[in-house]
Design a protein around this motif. Sequence first.
Motif, PDB file in Angstrom:
ATOM      1  N   HIS A   9       0.916  -1.417  -0.021  1.00 16.76           N
ATOM      2  CA  HIS A   9      -0.061  -0.007  -0.121  1.00 16.76           C
ATOM      3  C   HIS A   9       1.163   1.640  -0.111  1.00 16.76           C
ATOM      4  N   LEU A  10       2.059   1.060  -0.804  1.00 13.89           N
ATOM      5  CA  LEU A  10       2.569   2.591  -1.004  1.00 13.89           C
ATOM      6  C   LEU A  10       2.002   3.108  -1.777  1.00 13.89           C
ATOM      7  N   PRO A  11       1.938   4.802  -0.555  1.00 15.54           N
ATOM      8  CA  PRO A  11       0.750   5.851  -1.295  1.00 15.54           C
ATOM      9  C   PRO A  11       2.310   7.116  -2.318  1.00 15.54           C
ATOM     10  N   PHE A  12       3.187   6.287  -3.299  1.00 13.58           N
ATOM     11  CA  PHE A  12       4.672   7.232  -3.734  1.00 13.58           C
ATOM     12  C   PHE A  12       4.889   6.708  -4.706  1.00 13.58           C
ATOM     13  N   THR A  13       5.282   7.160  -5.673  1.00 24.03           N
ATOM     14  CA  THR A  13       5.913   6.823  -6.701  1.00 24.03           C
ATOM     15  C   THR A  13       7.215   6.061  -7.086  1.00 24.03           C
ATOM     16  N   LEU A  14       6.898   4.824  -7.721  1.00 18.59           N
ATOM     17  CA  LEU A  14       8.262   3.732  -7.608  1.00 18.59           C
ATOM     18  C   LEU A  14       8.448   4.649  -9.563  1.00 18.59           C
ATOM     19  N   LEU A  15      10.004   4.276  -9.875  1.00 17.45           N
ATOM     20  CA  LEU A  15      10.486   3.975 -10.603  1.00 17.45           C
ATOM     21  C   LEU A  15      10.928   3.378 -11.320  1.00 17.45           C
TER      22      LEU A  15
END
Length: 150
Positions: free
Chosen positions: A84-90
């Motif tokens: 449930h990660l709310p940030f962006t992974l690139l």
Amino acid sequence: MLEVGRKAPEFTLPNQDGEAVSLADYRGKKVVLYFYSKDNTAGCTKQACGFGELYPQFTEKGAVVLGISKDTAASHKKFAEKYHLPFTLLSDTELQVVQEYDVWKEKNMYGKKVMGVVRTTYLIDENGIIEKAFGKVKAADNPAQMLGEI
């Protein structure tokens, strides 16, 4: 590791949904840019979950968190959904940005020399300038450390 005070190298990479994301998209905000080696490994999961738990406090301070590894966008999507990660992974499968930010290094893995990502976190200011740089960070401590730096 890149030196503090220089312009952060620009990049455009796919996020966990396969959409192109650029560093320039975040002008006007502080950016916590962290490099990690692999989705679903113990240290990287601890670090990502720490950033996830503290994410509301980062956004309150006008900051965003971006995580970069050489994993695919599909791997990032599963990782982000699982925790449930709310940030962006690139996704940097070509290692272009990893190399530009000088975090692709020789490491000692169980007595064997291998090339890999050295866990590194940059704080980039609203104008795209590297404000702080931390190499060989401790996965569990890094999110709270970075929140304190903003």
